[in-house]
Structure formats: C-alpha cells, structure tokens
Design an enzyme around this catalytic site. Structure first.
Site, short mmCIF file in Angstrom:
data_model
loop_
_atom_site.label_atom_id
_atom_site.label_comp_id
_atom_site.label_asym_id
_atom_site.label_seq_id
_atom_site.Cartn_x
_atom_site.Cartn_y
_atom_site.Cartn_z
N LYS C 96 33.37 -37.76 -16.49
CA LYS C 96 32.96 -36.36 -16.57
C LYS C 96 31.86 -36.16 -15.53
O LYS C 96 30.81 -36.80 -15.59
CB LYS C 96 32.43 -36.05 -17.98
CG LYS C 96 31.85 -34.66 -18.11
CD LYS C 96 31.25 -34.42 -19.48
CE LYS C 96 30.20 -33.32 -19.39
NZ LYS C 96 29.43 -33.19 -20.62
N GLY C 157 22.51 -28.12 -24.46
CA GLY C 157 21.51 -28.42 -25.48
C GLY C 157 20.93 -27.21 -26.17
O GLY C 157 20.11 -27.33 -27.07
N ALA C 183 29.11 -27.82 -23.63
CA ALA C 183 27.70 -27.42 -23.56
C ALA C 183 27.43 -26.08 -24.20
O ALA C 183 28.09 -25.09 -23.93
CB ALA C 183 27.19 -27.39 -22.12
N GLY C 184 26.44 -26.07 -25.08
CA GLY C 184 25.96 -24.83 -25.67
C GLY C 184 26.59 -24.46 -26.99
O GLY C 184 26.11 -23.56 -27.68
N THR C 206 24.68 -31.89 -28.91
CA THR C 206 23.40 -31.52 -29.50
C THR C 206 23.55 -30.88 -30.89
O THR C 206 22.73 -31.12 -31.79
CB THR C 206 22.64 -30.56 -28.57
OG1 THR C 206 22.58 -31.17 -27.28
CG2 THR C 206 21.24 -30.30 -29.07
#
Lengths: 64, 416, 256
Positions: C96, C157, C183-184, C206
């Site tokens: 990745k 995150g 992400a997010g 996260t």
C-alpha cells in the site's frame, strides 16, 4: 565506523550475519540494506561491511 | 431478408443483376463480415468486447417498474439502470423520464440548442447496403463536386449564417479519397468555425491527416450492432467489415480528433439492443479517452429513392423519445443530435427534453444548396441519400427555436 | 452474496474489511482479525528493534494476507525503497503506497504516489495506492498499473467519516479498479455507507484502535461492511418524492 540503524558501531570487517547475531536481531524477521542496496538473506554470511558503510535493518511493525 | 429493402434497377446488365441476386440470396457468395480487409488497421481495444457482452446479456423483458423507478432516482446510473430505462417497463414512465432528462440537459447545456448543416460533396459508393439510397446498385444520379463547386456550396451555406458544417461523402475511397476530403475540409475551415466529417471509416494516420486539415469531429454510424443482421444488410464493399467500422471512433480519437459521434440506425434490428449498444459504445469511449467529446444521434430508417416502402418498423416516436431520454439520463454530458429525418414537430419537442443539436437547411443531395436555398435552377445535381422530413431553412429554424424559448447557438468553439 | 468476491490483481477475498494494525497492542491482533473477519491486514516497515523480541508476524493468524504500507515515505523514491524492503521481508508482493509530505494533516501526495505506483507495478508489486480522491489522479494510477485505488474519506486518524463522499462516488462510477475507502472512517455506519455507495472494500485502523472494546468494534465493522455490501448488491430502493403523477406536458407532442 559503520552506521547501523543510525548508530555508529565498530563493525568494519564483520559479516552481516555476525552483526545481526551480535546486536540481537532475528535474521528471519528482518530485511537488510547495505548502502541503500538490499542484501538477500542468503548473502548475509558472505557480505562483510567496511568503514563508512551504512546498514539499515528493518522489520514489520503495526501500522494502518 | 426483408423484402422491403430489395429493388432491382432496369438499367443493370444481366451480369450485374445476376451478381446482385447472388449476393442477396446466397450467403456463401459474401465475404466474412468479421474479417478485416487488406489495409484496414487493427487497433488494440477492449471497448468492443465490453459493449457486446453487455448487449448479448440484455433481455429487455426482465425489467420491472421498480427497476425503472430506482434508476430514475439515481444520480449516476449503472449499465443495469440504462437497460431498465430502455426496456418496455419504462414506457409508462415516459413523462418522468422526460422530466429527468430535461433537468440533466439544462444542467449541462443550459437553455441552448446548437445548429449545424450537413454538406454532401459526393455520392459515389462502392458498397451494397440494401436500405441506403447511395448503394452501388441503386440507379441514381452520381456526382462528385470539384473544389470550385464545393467552395460555391460553402459560400451559399455560410451566407445563410451557419458556422458549423458536417462534410459527407458516399463510402467510396476510390472516388472520394482522403486527400480529396482533406482539401474540402481545408476549404471548410475558411468558411466555418467547426468542421466535422461523416465519411467511410479510415485508419489512424488518415484521421490525423484530416485533423490537420481542420476536422475536429468524426461521425460514424454503426447501422446495427447485431453482427448477424449487419451481415445480411451490408452485402458488399469495405463497409461490410463490421469490426473495422466499430473501431472507427477510437481510431479517430487516436488520430487527435476532439470529438466523435455514433449510433445505430434504429429499425434495422432490435432497437432496444441497438440503442443500448450505441450508448455504451460512446460511454466506454469516453471512459477510455476522458477528454473526448462524445455525441449520440438517433436516426430511424427513412424511405429512399426508388424504394418508398422503407420505414422504421417498431420504433415509433414514443420509443424514440424513450431512447433519447435514456441516453440523456445515462450520459448527461453527451451531445445528442436529432436528424432532419424527423418531423419539425418532433424536433421542436425533443430539443426541450434531451437533444442539444439539430440540423437545418438540410439537403442530402449533391450540389443543390443554391437551388434549395434560393430557388435558382441548377442542372448538375446528384440524387439524395434519403428523404428528409424537416426541411426548415437555417433562418426558419433559428426563429422557430427562439420561439420555443431556446437560445440557438451557432458555435461555442475556441479553435486550438 | 455467496459468490461475491473482492478480487485484487487476481487474488480473491471474501472479506471486504481491511484491518489496520497500528496504535494497539500486538496481543489484540488475533482477536481483531477474528472478529473483523479480516483477510487482509496492513502493517508498516520500521527499523528493527533489538530489545523487543516480539514480532508482529508472530501475531497474525495464518492465511491472512499482509499488506505492508510505505508510511514514513515523503516522496516516491522513499516509498519505492520501503516497498522493496517490505518485499524482502518475505510476505508477498502486496504494497500500500502511502506518501505524505505534510506532517500536520498527513494528506497523501498524489503526484508522487502516481510515480511510485508506476515504478513498483513494473517491478511486479501488487500496488494499492492511498490517495486524495481526484479523478485525474485515479486515472493516472490506473495507467500506472495500480491494482486498486484507495481514496481517503477524511484525514487519516480523524474518524470524521465520508467528508469526500461525492468525490469517492465519482471514482466508484468512473474507475474500473476496486475502490477501497481508506482513512477517516470512524464508525461502522460510515463504513456501511461507503459500501452502499459501491466501494469494493473499506479499510479502518484508528476507529478500532481508539474504541472502548476493540474486538467488539471489529465485529461491528464486519457486520456494517457486510450489510452495506448486501444493500449495494440488492439495489437500493426508491425514495418516494411526491404522490401525484405528472401530466404529459413534456411528451404530449409525440404522435404514435
């Protein structure tokens, strides 16, 4: 002097196998770069470092 | 074979007649329509496979009202949604489709309608396509304009106010070669701000040459995406090679053209499958060449000289409207041209819903713009490809479109 | 649903939830993988530690595909270097690409990502680039040989969810490769929404690492991703906009 993972070590003349052993790394769990060139595992025993060399020893850690 | 198409001319020699009948009646006398002829460039592309696999799996009868309603509420329609909108299940939703189509058209094109005119410069043809007035066995007056005549026609058209022109020829490379067409296009650039061609498919380097001559738009009609049907309608000539024709728009884009247009000729085969294929052909081209401007047309079969029986069969105005609305909703950004094959009433209605471009001052004959525009008699004219239905002049069209509340646009093109 | 597979460069996966392994203890990885039903887990490459003899590879269950990232890279060359080291560690060709040249927002550098993708794809890597959802970049990544495209939902995150929803939808609609939202994503409902939109998979780290009960949250994500996928495959139902049927004002001109 040889830079190993950012630290100066008196390791000139030693092979990568010796370095991994002495520093306490797990040879099967690391990859080694000598002066930005990856060294295959099979060559650890026959690859000696010299003064001014830079060695990076890496492994997997957690990450996203 | 549909008998509505086949007409014998009394002027053919017995040998020619025999050959014609053999082509019509004996499939083994015809060449393999899927095999490229010598000189026809093969390009690497997956578009044909993508389009045809979607068409082959298309069964319009499986779609239900729910599929249509869901499709109409989506912002971005999938290929499945398009299939639903082209199915019989969508017919009761025509008004809703028109409403959605109108919103998309206005969103992408504002309140405008583009006007252009076609100019036929030659009607020689070396193909035998049974439904076409230019076919090589049809007894018509053949003609090819020389550069002086072409310039004269262009002056007449440009004087009417037109700024965009589409140059057409019959499909005869021998009689109207690429150089000849290129010279005509160079002339066209003097009189018009936008030049398109609708000619026989050519190789990438030829398209590049034509682009250098000032052409920016290439239109090629696939006629039908049903390859078996195609085989029975295009009996002879270069046009018989179906895959070479399919790849024409892609070769044009590879040759640097800015935009391409295409469509099936509706009424030749299953019109729902042909409409699906037409839309997906342009859709996959734009996906692969995101900068390309794409445009769809929607020609239906029309009567031709020596055969008034030809008609679009089961494609009525409602079906045509459904197809155009489906095109618009699936491809909100695509240009949609409605030809003078359709009536003034239909064209006035459809520009308010889905179409963005209509022709005016149309003649599908050769060298007759002056007589048609001014009424002045002219003795050297070539016969027409098909009968048009909406004969409005440029001036009339301009004022009619304004009257419909639309802004006629002659050109919005910055030539780069 | 049964035959519904996520295919990345010819490799088939049943799970569409990719698990991150950062910011939580190695001892929780096994439970996280199990409850998440994950078949792909990401990890990072760092200087090896001589003191600690625990290695992440000893905690990852068999059969789970390792997806090393290039975090720490600030440009394409560094990403390529990290990817090569990761492959040398001997856990396959997946990588990745993550290239940040901004330490405040940690937003990916799309141009460098395209460059790294091109180099690594040529070297036989299965390249999964993390990117800011931009259509032109996504097309460049396709041409560069990417195996998937991984647009961010919001800053990494942040747990802020689908801030870039409309742009991710464009990628889903226009790009022929699997679009994996990365992400997010902070909640299962957001993961579910991404899947309903047609994303091929969702990746999260996260959201789990900062949850009260990590394995339970991993399971919640698994269910959400499955529900979203099923909804997408089923074809979302229509929303009733109004009751009255329109009159034929637009189509009244048609003759037959």
């Amino acid at each position: 002097m040889v830079k190993i993972n950012g630290k100066d070590r008196e390791a000139a003349g030693k092979t990568l196998s010796q370095i991994l052993e002495e520093e306490g790394y797990q040879p099967l769990r690391v990859a080694v770069e000598l002066n930005l060139e990856i060294v295959p595992k099979a060559a650890y025993g026959s690859t000696a470092v010299k003064d001014g060399d830079t060695v990076e020893i890496v492994s997997f850690v957690g990450g996203g | 074979m549909e008998n509505q198409f086949l007409i014998d001319s009394d002027e053919l020699t017995p040998e020619a007649l025999e050959r014609k009948h053999r082509l019509e009646n004996d499939p083994s006398s015809r060449t393999n329509h899927m095999e490229y002829m010598e000189g026809q460039e093969v390009i690497k592309s997956d578009i044909r496979e993508k389009v045809m696999s979607a068409v082959e799996s298309y069964d319009p009868s499986v779609y239900k009202a729910n599929d249509v309603m869901r499709a109409l509420q989506k912002q971005n329609l999938s290929v499945e949604d398009l299939k639903a909108l082209l199915s019989p299940a969508a017919e009761p939703f025509l008004e809703q489709m028109a409403e959605r189509a109108r919103i998309e058209t206005r969103k992408h094109f504002g309140n405008t309608v583009y006007l252009f005119t076609p100019l036929y410069i030659a009607n020689y043809c070396e193909n035998y396509c049974v439904y076409c007035g230019f076919n090589c066995y049809n007894k018509i007056r053949r003609m090819k304009l020389d550069m002086e005549q072409i310039e004269h026609e262009m002056k007449v058209i440009a004087d009417s106010g037109m700024e965009e022109i589409l140059i057409l020829t019959g499909e005869s490379r021998a009689m109207s070669d690429v150089k000849y067409i290129g010279e005509a296009c160079k002339l066209a650039r003097k009189y018009f701000r936008m030049v398109g061609v609708e000619i026989y498919p050519v190789n990438v380097e030829d398209y590049r040459y034509l682009h250098e001559c000032g052409v920016d738009y290439v239109t090629v009609f696939q006629e039908t995406y049903d390859t078996e049907k195609y085989e029975t309608l295009h009996l002879m000539g270069h046009k018989r090679v179906w895959p070479y024709r399919f790849d024409a728009q892609e070769r044009a884009l590879m040759g640097g053209m800015r935009g391409v247009a295409g469509s099936a000729l509706l009424g030749l085969s299953d019109f729902r499958k042909d409409a699906l294929a037409s839309a997906l052909h342009m859709y996959y081209l734009q996906r692969k060449y995101p900068h390309a401007e794409i445009s769809l047309s929607c020609p239906r079969l029309r009567p031709i000289i020596n055969n008034g029986k030809i008609n679009p069969r089961d494609v009525g105005e409602k079906q045509l409207c459904q197809i155009l609305c489906a095109y618009r909703i699936f491809l909100p950004f695509a240009g949609i041209t409605v030809s003078s094959r359709e009536s003034a009433q239909f064209r006035n209605g459809i520009v308010k819903i889905a179409a963005t471009k209509i022709s005016a001052g149309v003649s599908t004959g050769i060298g007759d713009h002056e007589s048609k525009y001014t009424g002045k008699e002219c003795d050297a004219e070539g016969d027409e490809q098909f009968e048009i239905n909406d004969g409005r002049s440029f001036k009339q069209m301009y004022s009619d479109m304004s009257g419909e509340g639309l802004q006629p646009v002659l050109n919005d093109y910055l030539y780069v | 649903m049964e035959n519904d597979k996520l295919v990345i460069a010819g490799h088939e996966f049943t799970s569409r939830f990719i698990l991150g392994s950062g910011k939580y203890s190695l001892s929780l990885i096994e439970a996280a993988v199990k409850y998440a039903g994950a078949e792909i887990i990401t990890c990072a490459v760092r200087r090896a530690n001589t003191k600690e003899h625990e290695n992440i590879l000893d905690f990852i269950p068999k059969g789970v595909t390792l997806l090393p990232n290039t975090s720490g890279a600030r440009n394409a060359d560094e990403a390529v270097r990290i990817a090569r080291l990761a492959r040398e560690l001997g856990c396959g060709d997946f990588v990745k690409i993550e290239i940040m040249r901004d330490t405040k927002y940690l937003l990916p550098d799309n141009a460098e990502t395209v460059r790294a993708t091109e180099i690594l794809a040529k070297e036989g890597f299965i390249v999964m680039p993390y990117m800011y959802p931009d259509l032109n970049t996504a097309r460049d990544l396709v041409n560069a040989g990417a195996a998937t495209v991984m647009p961010l939902a919001s800053p990494i995150g942040s747990n802020k969810g689908l801030a870039t929803k409309d742009f991710i939808q464009i990628l889903i609609d226009e790009i022929d490769l699997p679009i994996i939202v990365d992400a997010g994503i902070g909640r299962p409902s957001q993961a579910c929404e991404a899947m309903e939109m047609g994303a091929a998979a969702v990746m999260s780290n996260t959201a789990l690492a900062t949850a009260g009960d990590l394995p339970a949250m991993a399971e919640a994500f698994r269910k959400a991703v499955e529900a979203g996928r099923q909804a997408y495959l089923s074809g979302l139902g229509r929303v009733l906009v109004r009751g009255a049927a329109p009159s034929d004002t637009l189509t009244g001109f048609l003759r037959d």
